[in-house]
Design a protein around this motif. Structure first.
Motif, short mmCIF file in Angstrom:
data_model
loop_
_atom_site.label_atom_id
_atom_site.label_comp_id
_atom_site.label_asym_id
_atom_site.label_seq_id
_atom_site.Cartn_x
_atom_site.Cartn_y
_atom_site.Cartn_z
N ALA A 1 0.84 -1.20 0.00
CA ALA A 1 0.00 0.00 0.00
C ALA A 1 0.88 1.26 0.00
CB ALA A 1 -0.95 0.00 1.20
N ASP A 2 1.84 1.25 -0.89
CA ASP A 2 2.81 2.34 -0.96
C ASP A 2 2.20 3.55 -1.68
OD1 ASP A 2 5.48 3.52 -0.75
OD2 ASP A 2 5.53 3.27 -2.93
N GLY A 3 1.84 4.55 -0.92
CA GLY A 3 1.20 5.73 -1.49
C GLY A 3 2.07 6.46 -2.48
N ALA A 4 3.38 6.44 -2.28
CA ALA A 4 4.29 7.13 -3.20
C ALA A 4 4.30 6.51 -4.58
CB ALA A 4 5.71 7.13 -2.61
N SER A 5 3.81 5.29 -4.70
CA SER A 5 3.80 4.62 -6.00
C SER A 5 2.51 4.86 -6.78
CB SER A 5 3.98 3.10 -5.80
OG SER A 5 5.23 2.81 -5.22
N VAL A 6 1.52 5.51 -6.16
CA VAL A 6 0.23 5.70 -6.83
C VAL A 6 0.37 6.47 -8.14
CG1 VAL A 6 -2.04 6.78 -6.64
CG2 VAL A 6 -1.15 5.39 -4.76
N PRO A 7 1.11 7.59 -8.20
CA PRO A 7 1.23 8.30 -9.48
C PRO A 7 1.81 7.44 -10.60
CG PRO A 7 1.96 9.70 -7.68
CD PRO A 7 1.76 8.33 -7.10
N LEU A 8 2.83 6.64 -10.28
CA LEU A 8 3.42 5.77 -11.30
C LEU A 8 2.43 4.71 -11.75
CD1 LEU A 8 5.77 4.73 -13.00
CD2 LEU A 8 6.59 3.49 -10.98
N LEU A 9 1.72 4.13 -10.80
CA LEU A 9 0.74 3.11 -11.15
C LEU A 9 -0.40 3.69 -11.97
CD1 LEU A 9 0.58 1.08 -7.79
CD2 LEU A 9 1.86 0.53 -9.87
N CYS A 10 -0.82 4.90 -11.63
CA CYS A 10 -1.86 5.56 -12.42
C CYS A 10 -1.38 5.79 -13.85
CB CYS A 10 -2.26 6.89 -11.78
SG CYS A 10 -3.29 6.71 -10.30
N ALA A 11 -0.13 6.19 -13.98
CA ALA A 11 0.42 6.43 -15.31
C ALA A 11 0.47 5.14 -16.12
CB ALA A 11 1.80 7.05 -15.20
N LEU A 12 0.91 4.02 -15.48
CA LEU A 12 0.99 2.75 -16.18
C LEU A 12 -0.38 2.17 -16.50
CD1 LEU A 12 3.97 1.09 -14.27
CD2 LEU A 12 3.93 1.80 -16.68
N ALA A 13 -1.39 2.62 -15.77
CA ALA A 13 -2.74 2.14 -16.05
C ALA A 13 -3.27 2.72 -17.35
CB ALA A 13 -3.67 2.49 -14.90
N LYS A 14 -2.64 3.83 -17.81
CA LYS A 14 -3.13 4.49 -19.02
C LYS A 14 -2.12 4.50 -20.16
CE LYS A 14 -4.00 8.44 -17.06
NZ LYS A 14 -4.46 9.85 -16.96
N ASP A 15 -0.86 4.26 -19.86
CA ASP A 15 0.16 4.46 -20.90
C ASP A 15 1.39 3.61 -20.61
OD1 ASP A 15 0.84 6.35 -23.26
OD2 ASP A 15 2.62 6.42 -21.99
#
Length: 736
Positions: free
Chosen positions: A105-119
């Motif tokens: 549940a690493d909050g710092a990784s959310v932006p990267l995961l969001c990016a990989l979810a779209k691109d």
């Protein structure tokens, strides 16, 4: 041949420390096995070394290391895992890295995961494929979506919806919906809104995801769900309400949609009997059936005379679901008064098969002439499922203590095994039960008396006297299965048996034709097993009866089973051996039967030898001595059975069994060694398995014995251990 290793005396070993040494020093295949073993151990003490190994030059090692970090990673490892996600080009490493970050549940990784979810994020993330193809990204994209859901990332909802709606992207509805169902802050509400989407596929996908959501996630919206105009949404409320909630009664009893009421009664009636009682008045028969089952199966069944009368009436006139439930529950509700109505249903061939089957199954609890006659008739019904249940109920009656109908039930089972149970009279079968009464509709019993002549079962299932006018003689008789009508009076009589019918009369291979037996009785006609039609009812009855009567007490039944051992039909013969093997597990077998089974140990048919060995092991006091000669049998099943029971007499042979090519035999050998309780034997056994490279056997040993796990750790801790042995030991720890 290697001797057992001499392990140095040590205190308790640290499994993580022992395995880590091989992660750092071994060859690539050993390092992979060590990483998998650390994943199985799941100890966070291994995390620092695993993080270091993320830089291993071998991609397979890095994959296994990242998979281990899914189980072992600590919060402080998230940065290193994220760097590996971005910099390691191997797709599998990325997928496991995303899963590890999601579990942390690493909050710092959310932006990267969001990016990989779209691109693909090709400028920031390294990929093996530089051409921009989507194939490898899709797995990463799906993993990123799942991780955002596992983290409950409410601020990622918009990203998830964008990924789903990308016209140039993949079909991601299932992945996105499942992720939204895990996000209590907004995600569940979005899914609830999608239940009104114009697309039926979208509505169905949203409903599936919500129905799998955790109760705590749905709970905040349960009130809104219960009041929604959409019946599917109201059903969702049922899964997150407590039985005591006022909304529970409303949904179960007053909802306008029958599917909602069914779900409500099924969920709440067991703990709230008043809901079950009220639901008996529901216009929907499915609701009635669910309520009735809840009333009867509860800790304090609520049974009244009115309930018994209603249940009887519903069984007679209700639809299939309700009537079948009533037939199943009527004995518990009406007691002995249930027998008559159940018999009427069982003999009525106009009623649905499922209902008749339920009634026949319930009749197994009633000991009377009427019930036995109903079961006798049903045992020759054209429908195979009906025959099977009727014979099973007769088996129940034959085992009931102090049951006056035990002999009659046993006689019918014997007749079925012996091939003498004939069809009921066609005129009686078509008669109206209401006009004739139960016994009148049944007709007279047609069990052949002892000493009766031979019979012929025609291709159409008709049972005809072999020598009578309708038998037609040998010249014009239909292709048939001829069955000897005589039944032995004792077990010894069964073993000695009548003179076998000649192969010329049978039109089949003689039972003692070893060449044909070895060839699988290729001269015998393979008999079809009737499911809904009358084909070969006689042989099918024998097969069913052999199975259901295996554990029924009585010398007569045992004698019938033994007589079937000599059948010229390989399927029936094998079924008889199987039945005796099962019988030996719960009932003592006579000495004469034991002698027949010992003789069968030399049979040419491997399956027969296997069942015979199993039966001998269960009934013979000196089974170990008798089975010793079969430790080298060509069939693995026979060797395994023999070894399991002969190892106590010849423990050294268990070590030979560990070198067998069959895992079945090796498993039996390990069980024997572990059961002996001798530490030196277990150590020797583990050494043999290592020598043979049998990781599967080592895994079995570790699952069965803590001591075996310790022996492997001691071997791995030794200064000099061959690569093959090291790898096998690590694989065993990884799989145990």
């Amino acid at each position: 041949m290697m001797s057992a290793v001499s392990l140095p005396p040590t205190g308790p070993l640290d499994p993580v420390g022992v395995v880590l040494r091989h992660l750092r020093e071994g060859e690539d295949v050993v390092r992979c096995a060590a990483a998998r073993a650390l994943a199985a151990l799941g100890d966070s003490k291994a995390a620092p070394a695993l993080v270091e190994a993320l830089l291993d030059e071998d991609p397979d090692v890095r994959i296994d290391v990242m998979a281990a970090l899914v189980q072992c990673a600590r919060a402080e490892d998230a940065d290193a895992i994220r760097r590996s996600l971005m910099g390691d080009p191997v797709k599998e490493v990325k997928v496991f890295a995303i899963e590890a970050l999601g579990r942390l549940a690493d909050g710092a990784s959310v932006p990267l995961l969001c990016a990989l979810a779209k691109d693909r994020c090709g400028h920031d993330v390294a990929w093996e494929d530089d051409t921009g193809m989507w194939d490898e990204w899709l797995d990463v994209q799906v993993a990123a979506i799942a991780a955002l859901g596992a983290m409950g990332a409410g601020d990622a909802i918009e990203t998830l919806l964008e990924a789903r709606s990308d016209e140039l992207g993949q079909e991601l509805d299932a992945a996105v919906f499942n992720a939204l169902a895990e996000i209590s802050e907004g995600g569940v509400a979005v899914l609830a809104g999608l239940l009104r989407d114009r697309s039926a596929a979208v509505r169905a996908g949203a409903f599936r995801a919500l129905s799998k959501a955790r109760k705590d996630v749905l709970m905040p919206l349960s009130g809104l769900f219960a009041k929604d105009a959409n019946a599917e949404i109201r059903q969702l409320a049922i899964g997150c309400l407590d039985a005591g909630d006022p909304l529970a009664s409303r949904l179960a009893l007053a909802d306008p949609d029958a599917a909602v009421r069914r779900a409500g009664v099924a969920a709440f009636a067991a703990s709230r009997p008043e809901i079950a009682q009220a639901a008996l008045g529901d216009p929907d028969e499915e609701v009635k059936a669910i309520a009735l089952e809840a009333l009867v199966s509860g800790p304090e069944p609520l049974i009244t005379d009115d309930l018994a009368a209603n249940t009887t009436a519903w069984m007679a006139s209700g639809g299939l679901r309700l009537a079948t439930a009533c037939a199943t529950l009527l004995p518990a509700i009406a007691g002995l008064e249930a027998e008559g109505p159940l018999c009427e249903v069982a003999v009525d061939v106009q009623r649905p098969q499922e209902l008749r089957i339920a009634a026949l199954r319930s009749l197994g609890g009633f000991a009377s002439d009427t019930t036995v006659e109903v079961l006798r008739r049903a045992a020759t019904d054209p429908v195979r499922q009906v025959r099977a249940v009727a014979l099973a109920s007769l088996a129940v009656l034959s085992k009931a203590p102090e049951n006056p109908m035990r002999p009659a039930a046993a006689d019918l089972l014997i007749a079925a095994i012996d091939g003498r149970l004939s069809e009921p009279d066609p005129e009686a079968r078509g008669a109206d039960p209401e006009q004739q009464g139960v016994l009148g509709a049944l007709g007279a019993s047609k069990i052949e008396e002892g000493g009766a002549g031979r019979i012929v079962i025609s291709r159409d299932g008709e049972i005809l006297p072999a020598d009578g006018p309708s038998g037609g003689g040998q010249e014009d008789a239909p292709e048939s299965n001829v069955v000897e009508g005589r039944f032995p009076r004792s077990t010894l009589d069964a073993i000695q048996g009548p003179e076998p019918v000649s192969s010329e009369a049978e039109g089949e291979a003689a039972p003692d034709d070893a060449e044909d037996l070895a060839a699988g009785y290729t001269k015998s006609r393979r008999r079809r097993v009737a499911v809904d039609g009358p084909d070969d009812i006689g042989d099918d009855l024998r097969l069913i009866a052999l199975g259901v009567a295996a554990d029924c007490p009585g010398e007569g039944i045992e004698g019938a089973l033994v007589e079937s051992l000599g059948s010229g039909d390989s399927v029936l013969r094998i079924a008889a051996f199987k039945a005796l093997a099962q019988r030996g597990e719960s009932l003592p077998l006579s000495p004469a039967t034991e002698a027949a089974l010992v003789t069968a140990l030399g049979d040419v048919e491997p399956v027969v030898r296997g069942y015979a060995a199993q039966a001998v092991a269960g009934c013979s006091a000196d089974a170990a001595d008798k089975l010793l000669a079969f430790l080298d049998d060509p069939d693995a099943i026979v060797r395994a059975v023999a070894l399991r029971h002969a190892a106590a007499t010849a423990p050294e042979r268990a070590f030979d069994g560990l070198r067998d090519d069959s895992l079945l035999v090796r498993r039996a050998a390990l069980e024997s060694v572990i059961a002996s309780g001798r530490a030196a034997d277990l150590e020797k056994a583990m050494t043999i398995c290592l020598e043979e490279g049998r990781a599967d056997s080592l895994t079995e040993a570790c699952r069965q014995s803590v001591a075996a796990h310790g022996i492997l750790l001691s071997i791995l801790n030794a200064e000099q251990t061959a690569r093959r042995r090291t790898q096998a030991a690590l694989e065993a720890i990884a799989s145990a």
